[in-house]
Design an enzyme around this catalytic site. Structure first.
Site, PDB file in Angstrom:
ATOM      1  N   GLY A 220      53.666  76.616  16.653  1.00 13.42           N
ATOM      2  CA  GLY A 220      54.845  75.876  17.117  1.00 13.42           C
ATOM      3  C   GLY A 220      54.601  75.157  18.423  1.00 13.42           C
TER       4      GLY A 220
ATOM      5  N   GLY B 156      56.993  73.585  21.566  1.00 16.41           N
ATOM      6  CA  GLY B 156      58.364  73.485  22.069  1.00 16.41           C
ATOM      7  C   GLY B 156      58.447  72.432  23.146  1.00 16.41           C
TER       8      GLY B 156
ATOM      9  CB  ALA C 280      55.292  76.674  25.580  1.00 18.05           C
TER      10      ALA C 280
ATOM     11  CE  LYS D 286      57.627  79.429  25.822  1.00 20.26           C
ATOM     12  NZ  LYS D 286      59.073  79.594  25.649  1.00 20.26           N
TER      13      LYS D 286
ATOM     14  CG  ASP E 157      67.205  75.197  25.123  1.00 20.15           C
ATOM     15  OD1 ASP E 157      67.865  74.297  24.556  1.00 20.15           O
ATOM     16  OD2 ASP E 157      65.954  75.180  25.202  1.00 20.15           O
TER      17      ASP E 157
HETATM   18  P1  ADP Z   1      59.460  76.031  24.321  1.00 20.93           P
HETATM   19  O1  ADP Z   1      59.969  76.867  25.439  1.00 20.93           O
HETATM   20  O2  ADP Z   1      58.354  75.148  24.713  1.00 20.93           O
HETATM   21  O3  ADP Z   1      60.568  75.315  23.599  1.00 20.93           O
HETATM   22  P2  ADP Z   1      59.470  78.096  22.305  1.00 20.93           P
HETATM   23  O4  ADP Z   1      59.425  79.479  22.892  1.00 20.93           O
HETATM   24  O5  ADP Z   1      60.796  77.609  21.869  1.00 20.93           O
HETATM   25  O6  ADP Z   1      58.799  77.064  23.307  1.00 20.93           O
HETATM   26  O7  ADP Z   1      58.453  78.020  21.072  1.00 20.93           O
HETATM   27  C1  ADP Z   1      58.208  76.808  20.392  1.00 20.93           C
HETATM   28  C2  ADP Z   1      58.210  77.031  18.870  1.00 20.93           C
HETATM   29  O8  ADP Z   1      57.179  77.967  18.527  1.00 20.93           O
HETATM   30  C3  ADP Z   1      59.496  77.644  18.346  1.00 20.93           C
HETATM   31  O9  ADP Z   1      60.463  76.637  18.058  1.00 20.93           O
HETATM   32  C4  ADP Z   1      59.004  78.359  17.086  1.00 20.93           C
HETATM   33  O10 ADP Z   1      58.887  77.468  16.000  1.00 20.93           O
HETATM   34  C5  ADP Z   1      57.589  78.826  17.472  1.00 20.93           C
HETATM   35  N1  ADP Z   1      57.621  80.218  18.003  1.00 20.93           N
HETATM   36  C6  ADP Z   1      57.941  80.582  19.252  1.00 20.93           C
HETATM   37  N2  ADP Z   1      57.866  81.918  19.415  1.00 20.93           N
HETATM   38  C7  ADP Z   1      57.489  82.423  18.226  1.00 20.93           C
HETATM   39  C8  ADP Z   1      57.243  83.778  17.741  1.00 20.93           C
HETATM   40  N3  ADP Z   1      57.389  84.836  18.520  1.00 20.93           N
HETATM   41  N4  ADP Z   1      56.895  83.917  16.450  1.00 20.93           N
HETATM   42  C9  ADP Z   1      56.764  82.826  15.640  1.00 20.93           C
HETATM   43  N5  ADP Z   1      56.985  81.561  16.019  1.00 20.93           N
HETATM   44  C10 ADP Z   1      57.328  81.341  17.311  1.00 20.93           C
HETATM   45 MG    MG Z   2      62.080  76.053  22.432  1.00 22.63          MG
END
Ligand code: ADP
Ligand code: MG
Length: 479
Positions: free
Chosen positions: A16, A18, A21, A39, A132
């Site tokens: 993923g 975001g 990250a 992450k 968020d």
């Molecule tokens: P950001 O803070 O950059 O938005 P996120 O924590 O939301 O980052 O993570 C980005 C994406 O990664 C999420 O939308 C999801 O699709 C995937 N993701 C994040 N954490 C997990 C996890 N623990 N297990 C599986 N997928 C994850």
């Molecule tokens: Mg996010």
């Protein structure tokens, strides 16, 4: 792109991206090897505020431990990156889940919202606002059962009532109007986001889905009324919650307390450990009342206990415990039904004396649940009023037959009849002008929708083959 390397972990693949990250699937090189998500944030891209967000996220995740909040396992850094190791959610995020299914049935939506609400309740108890909330930040676990977990605490805040922020945080589509309009805002923004998430689950798109930020901002500024697609039916309780969340003015928006207590979520009967003890206590009281021949009280207590037990049973993943709980639940259902029949026969003999000539529909009236006499009478009145509309009385009779099948324990047929009755009554309700008949019909439809849902749950508890339970569980939860 090459994968990062860190001593204790092997990075497997990117899962993923975001807002700041990249998240990877990885394996911890321990025995047994543990699959996790990491992450990674590139330090060189971090502004001062991004560092603050990351520090808040790590600090919060250290203390927040809840079944519906993604668990942080570890955090570390090297020259280039900061890493947060979390439990790996094998079902991806809710945004992809909705995209794959286009939209979700009300039951599934309720299940997810219930889990989200449990997490938000816990966050509130810990004075934290997420800030968020959006489908991309709600992660899903497929195994051992479909479970939602709130993730991404990068914008989360400790609640400080006196101090209100003016910075824009989060994603515009899910962002409460008071943030976009740069008014003062507080934790209630999370409730607006829950409303947008709920809308997207039900209809497959956000209420103000737009092609540009400008278009979105216009719609919010004009306070465009929230339109519900006419083609998708949602129950009155569901609609009530949705529209109470999506109130532009935060002081008109549903409060957290009323949200947690809303009948659509029915958090009171959510399958949590605490409710197991509650259910056991209710059954003990039911057995006591039963022994004291206090039949109506016993039926009431058994039924109340079952409202707690059935979600717990559906949710149980341990096969042995599930089996034990299933036989316990079946025993209580059987006993409650026996007692209902005792009551029914007693009431029948009473009614035969008192109201023999009063109503020629008395036999079917008696077939209704005599514990809820007001419902029986309103059914009779509705039935009398239904004659003038083609199809209505026939559909009511089918619903009545469904109740009969339900009482006899023929759940499959009961469900089929409830569904075919509602298939006629719901569209009729949509066309019905305001008045007494509409109120009665509305009440009846709601009652049978609830009954159809519990019948479905009863079917699940009855029909799952213990061997196959593991594989079918996702479907069970999802139905
Ligand atoms: P950001 O803070 O950059 O938005 P996120 O924590 O939301 O980052 O993570 C980005 C994406 O990664 C999420 O939308 C999801 O699709 C995937 N993701 C994040 N954490 C997990 C996890 N623990 N297990 C599986 N997928 C994850
Ligand atoms: Mg996010």
């Amino acid at each position: 792109m090459s994968l990062p390397t860190v001593n204790d972990y092997s990075f497997l693949e990117k899962i993923g991206t975001g807002s700041y990250a990249i998240v990877y699937k990885a394996v911890k090189k321990t025995t047994p090897r543990e699959v996790i998500a990491i992450k990674c944030v590139d330090k060189s891209t971090l502004s001062k505020s991004a560092i603050d967000n990351l520090v808040t996220e790590i600090n919060l995740l250290k203390i927040l431990k809840h079944e519906h909040i993604v668990e942080m396992k570890d955090f570390f850094w090297d020259e280039g990156n900061i890493y947060i190791a979390m439990e790996y959610c094998d079902g991806g995020d809710l945004s992809n889940f909705i995209k794959k299914k286009h939209k979700l049935p009300e039951n599934v939506c309720r299940k997810f919202l219930q889990q989200l609400a449990l997490a938000l309740k816990y966050l509130r108890e810990n004075s934290v606002c997420h800030m968020d909330l959006k489908p991309q930040n709600l992660l899903l676990m497929k195994r051992p059962k479909l479970t939602l977990k709130v993730g991404d605490f990068g914008f989360a805040q400790y609640l400080a009532p006196s101090e209100q922020k003016f910075t824009i945080r989060g994603s515009p589509l899910y962002m409460a109007p008071e943030i976009l309009l740069r008014h003062k805002y507080d934790c209630r923004v999370d409730l607006w986001s829950v409303g947008v998430i709920m809308y997207e689950c039900l209809f497959g798109k956000a209420p103000y889905s737009s092609n540009s930020f400008q278009e979105l901002a216009e719609k919010i500024k004009d306070m465009r009324p929230i339109e519900l697609p006419k083609s998708s039916y949602i129950s009155p309780a569901c609609k009530n919650l949705l529209l109470s969340l999506l109130k532009h003015n935060p002081s008109e928006r549903i409060t957290f307390e009323d949200f947690f207590a809303h009948e659509f979520l029915d958090l009171k009967h959510a399958p949590i450990q605490e409710n197991f003890h509650h259910a056991v206590a209710l059954v003990q009281k039911a057995v006591q009342s039963d022994a004291q021949k206090n039949t109506k009280e016993a039926i009431h207590l058994y039924s109340e206990a079952l409202r707690y037990f059935i979600p717990l049973l559906i949710n149980e993943v341990d096969l042995q415990r599930k089996e034990a709980l299933r036989s316990r639940v079946n025993e209580y259902i059987k006993r409650a039904e026996q007692l209902k029949n005792v009551c029914l026969n007693y009431d029948r003999s009473e009614e035969r004396g008192v109201m023999q000539k009063e109503d020629e529909r008395a036999p079917s009236l008696q077939r209704m649940n005599t514990l809820d006499r007001s419902t029986s009478f309103s059914f009779t009145e509705l039935f009398a009023l239904s004659k003038s509309t083609t199809g209505m009385s026939g559909a009511l009779e089918i619903g009545e037959a469904a109740e009969q099948y339900l009482a006899e324990g023929n759940y499959a047929l009961a469900l089929e009849k409830f569904q075919s009755s509602l298939g006629v009554l719901v569209p009729l309700l949509g066309k019905e002008p305001p008045g007494r008949r509409r109120d009665l019909l509305h009440k009846q439809v709601q009652l049978w929708m609830k009954a159809a849902e519990s019948t479905k749950e009863l079917l699940v508890t009855k029909d799952i083959d213990p061997q196959a339970a593991n594989e079918t569980h996702e479907q069970c939860v999802l139905q």
